[in-house]
Design an enzyme around this catalytic site. Structure first.
Site, PDB file in Angstrom:
ATOM      1  N   SER A  89       0.840  -1.207   0.000  1.00 53.87           N
ATOM      2  CA  SER A  89       0.000   0.000   0.000  1.00 53.87           C
ATOM      3  C   SER A  89       0.868   1.249   0.000  1.00 53.87           C
ATOM      4  CB  SER A  89      -0.884   0.018   1.254  1.00 53.87           C
ATOM      5  OG  SER A  89      -1.537   1.257   1.367  1.00 53.87           O
ATOM      6  N   TYR A 133      -1.001  -0.243  10.642  1.00 52.44           N
ATOM      7  CA  TYR A 133      -1.326  -0.676   9.272  1.00 52.44           C
ATOM      8  C   TYR A 133      -0.162  -0.314   8.343  1.00 52.44           C
ATOM      9  CZ  TYR A 133      -3.630  -0.870   4.690  1.00 52.44           C
ATOM     10  OH  TYR A 133      -3.947  -1.150   3.382  1.00 52.44           O
TER      11      TYR A 133
HETATM   12  N1  LIG Z   1      -8.693  -0.158  -0.877  1.00 50.00           N
HETATM   13  C1  LIG Z   1      -7.625   0.599  -0.769  1.00 50.00           C
HETATM   14  O1  LIG Z   1      -7.696   1.846  -0.807  1.00 50.00           O
HETATM   15  C2  LIG Z   1      -6.256  -0.048  -0.635  1.00 50.00           C
HETATM   16  C3  LIG Z   1      -5.126   0.767  -0.794  1.00 50.00           C
HETATM   17  C4  LIG Z   1      -3.870   0.195  -0.672  1.00 50.00           C
HETATM   18  C5  LIG Z   1      -3.738  -1.151  -0.410  1.00 50.00           C
HETATM   19  N2  LIG Z   1      -4.859  -1.935  -0.253  1.00 50.00           N
HETATM   20  C6  LIG Z   1      -4.653  -3.354   0.031  1.00 50.00           C
HETATM   21  O2  LIG Z   1      -5.354  -4.115  -0.929  1.00 50.00           O
HETATM   22  C7  LIG Z   1      -5.616  -5.408  -0.397  1.00 50.00           C
HETATM   23  C8  LIG Z   1      -7.051  -5.791  -0.720  1.00 50.00           C
HETATM   24  O3  LIG Z   1      -7.928  -4.962   0.017  1.00 50.00           O
HETATM   25  P1  LIG Z   1      -9.249  -4.320  -0.597  1.00 50.00           P
HETATM   26  O4  LIG Z   1      -9.073  -2.852  -0.598  1.00 50.00           O
HETATM   27  O5  LIG Z   1      -9.646  -5.018  -1.822  1.00 50.00           O
HETATM   28  O6  LIG Z   1     -10.289  -4.617   0.603  1.00 50.00           O
HETATM   29  P2  LIG Z   1     -11.423  -5.702   0.826  1.00 50.00           P
HETATM   30  O7  LIG Z   1     -12.499  -5.551  -0.192  1.00 50.00           O
HETATM   31  O8  LIG Z   1     -11.789  -5.584   2.272  1.00 50.00           O
HETATM   32  O9  LIG Z   1     -10.665  -7.079   0.564  1.00 50.00           O
HETATM   33  C9  LIG Z   1      -9.879  -7.726   1.516  1.00 50.00           C
HETATM   34  C10 LIG Z   1      -9.958  -9.217   1.243  1.00 50.00           C
HETATM   35  O10 LIG Z   1      -9.096  -9.913   2.163  1.00 50.00           O
HETATM   36  C11 LIG Z   1      -9.800 -11.037   2.663  1.00 50.00           C
HETATM   37  N3  LIG Z   1      -9.266 -11.387   3.973  1.00 50.00           N
HETATM   38  C12 LIG Z   1      -9.180 -10.607   5.073  1.00 50.00           C
HETATM   39  N4  LIG Z   1      -8.646 -11.287   6.093  1.00 50.00           N
HETATM   40  C13 LIG Z   1      -8.384 -12.529   5.620  1.00 50.00           C
HETATM   41  C14 LIG Z   1      -7.842 -13.703   6.194  1.00 50.00           C
HETATM   42  N5  LIG Z   1      -7.474 -13.760   7.484  1.00 50.00           N
HETATM   43  N6  LIG Z   1      -7.693 -14.803   5.411  1.00 50.00           N
HETATM   44  C15 LIG Z   1      -8.067 -14.773   4.104  1.00 50.00           C
HETATM   45  N7  LIG Z   1      -8.581 -13.697   3.517  1.00 50.00           N
HETATM   46  C16 LIG Z   1      -8.739 -12.587   4.259  1.00 50.00           C
HETATM   47  C17 LIG Z   1     -11.270 -10.603   2.696  1.00 50.00           C
HETATM   48  O11 LIG Z   1     -12.183 -11.680   2.594  1.00 50.00           O
HETATM   49  P3  LIG Z   1     -12.777 -12.455   3.890  1.00 50.00           P
HETATM   50  O12 LIG Z   1     -13.236 -11.388   4.846  1.00 50.00           O
HETATM   51  O13 LIG Z   1     -13.882 -13.276   3.317  1.00 50.00           O
HETATM   52  O14 LIG Z   1     -11.664 -13.293   4.420  1.00 50.00           O
HETATM   53  C18 LIG Z   1     -11.357  -9.780   1.430  1.00 50.00           C
HETATM   54  O15 LIG Z   1     -11.635 -10.614   0.315  1.00 50.00           O
HETATM   55  C19 LIG Z   1      -5.301  -5.320   1.094  1.00 50.00           C
HETATM   56  O16 LIG Z   1      -4.057  -5.931   1.347  1.00 50.00           O
HETATM   57  C20 LIG Z   1      -5.226  -3.824   1.348  1.00 50.00           C
HETATM   58  O17 LIG Z   1      -4.405  -3.521   2.445  1.00 50.00           O
HETATM   59  C21 LIG Z   1      -6.109  -1.402  -0.369  1.00 50.00           C
END
Ligand SMILES: NC(=O)c1ccc[n+]([C@@H]2O[C@H](COP(=O)([O-])OP(=O)(O)OC[C@H]3O[C@@H](n4cnc5c(N)ncnc54)[C@H](OP(=O)(O)O)[C@@H]3O)[C@@H](O)[C@H]2O)c1
Length: 253
Positions: A148, A162
């Site tokens: 991130s 985080y």
């Molecule tokens: N959105 C942003 O602005 C942003 C920016 C920079 C980086 N990121 C990174 O992008 C990645 C994806 O996040 P997102 O933004 O797409 O959010 P999201 O929609 O909340 O997706 C997160 C995913 O991780 C899964 N997850 C969480 N804990 C888990 C566990 N213990 N075991 C297996 N799966 C798990 C969740 O599914 P379940 O709950 O079903 O397990 C969900 O599918 C993350 O690493 C986040 O830090 C996001």
């Protein structure tokens, strides 16, 4: 968009139940990869897999918790049984739980470290042999870690832990190249900026206000735009490794 070289690849995408991971799984499958989707919510994975299959793609729902050794080991067995050796791993599962440090939320610190850092290590370790084996057989092999922009931001009080987990992922990705690179396995670290997903759904109070303020100023990326980046880097010729990519909404500074 269309990418060559992805047909026939065997991919594992963690955090594929929503957001960036879901979009990556859908995009890779649309390009002809066989995709195993990992996350905890089985019903959400089933729905994404159904969508992929309806569009003619190949996908497998493997409900698993990346913080749990036995759960990941069982998922590895299911993936091997269905698809054989994996040659593309996307470590994307992550949680963002911001609170001021004086709240001493050890539970949230543990959850972020276990998911965002140890989870990445656990899944990488579980598929490391697959990646090196695939590369040895002349196939493209990729480890893609979703870190991130938070790895670099210092102006966001409450997001320190985080950001620290993401800084660890960014550094880990760079360091792992010394083990994987000489064996023809690429390692790519992707640092997204604000992206519209479910990640902010777990926020409350001040954390929510900070993110809302950021979105107002910066705008957002769509999850599919990150998936496009993953498809691009993994479809280059196998000797080309895009090591580090920061992807931001143009207005996010
Ligand atoms: N959105 C942003 O602005 C942003 C920016 C920079 C980086 N990121 C990174 O992008 C990645 C994806 O996040 P997102 O933004 O797409 O959010 P999201 O929609 O909340 O997706 C997160 C995913 O991780 C899964 N997850 C969480 N804990 C888990 C566990 N213990 N075991 C297996 N799966 C798990 C969740 O599914 P379940 O709950 O079903 O397990 C969900 O599918 C993350 O690493 C986040 O830090 C996001």
């Amino acid at each position: 968009m269309s990418y060559e070289n992805l047909a026939g690849r065997v991919a594992v995408v963690t955090g594929a139940a929503s957001g960036i991971g879901e979009a990556v799984a859908v995009t890779l499958a649309a390009q002809g990869a066989k995709v195993a989707l990992l996350a905890r919510r089985a019903e959400r994975l089933d729905a994404v897999v159904e969508k992929i299959r309806a569009d003619g793609g190949q996908a497998l729902a493997t409900a698993a918790d990346v913080t749990d050794d036995a759960s990941v080991a069982a998922a590895v067995d299911r993936v091997h049984e269905a698809y054989g050796t994996v040659d593309l791993v996307v470590n994307n599962a992550g949680v963002m739980l911001p609170h001021p440090i004086e709240d001493a939320r050890v539970d949230e610190w543990r959850s972020m470290i276990d998911t965002n850092l140890t989870g990445v290590l656990r899944v990488t370790g579980a598929f490391a042999e697959d990646l090196t084996e695939a590369a040895e057989r002349g196939r493209s092999a990729d480890l893609v870690n979703v870190s991130s922009i938070a790895a670099h931001l210092t102006g966001f009080p409450g997001f320190a832990v985080y950001g620290a987990t993401k800084a660890a992922v960014t550094h880990l990705s760079a360091l792992l190249r010394s083990e994987f690179g000489p064996r023809n396995v690429r390692v790519t670290n992707i640092e997204p900026g604000v992206t519209e997903t479910e990640i902010a759904a777990h926020l409350d109070g001040e954390g929510q206000e900070q993110i809302d303020g950021l979105i107002e100023v910066s705008g957002t990326l769509a999850a599919g735009e990150l998936a496009d980046v993953v498809a691009y880097v993994t479809s280059r010729p196998r000797h080309v490794n895009l090591r580090q990519i920061m992807v931001l909404p143009t207005r996010q500074v």
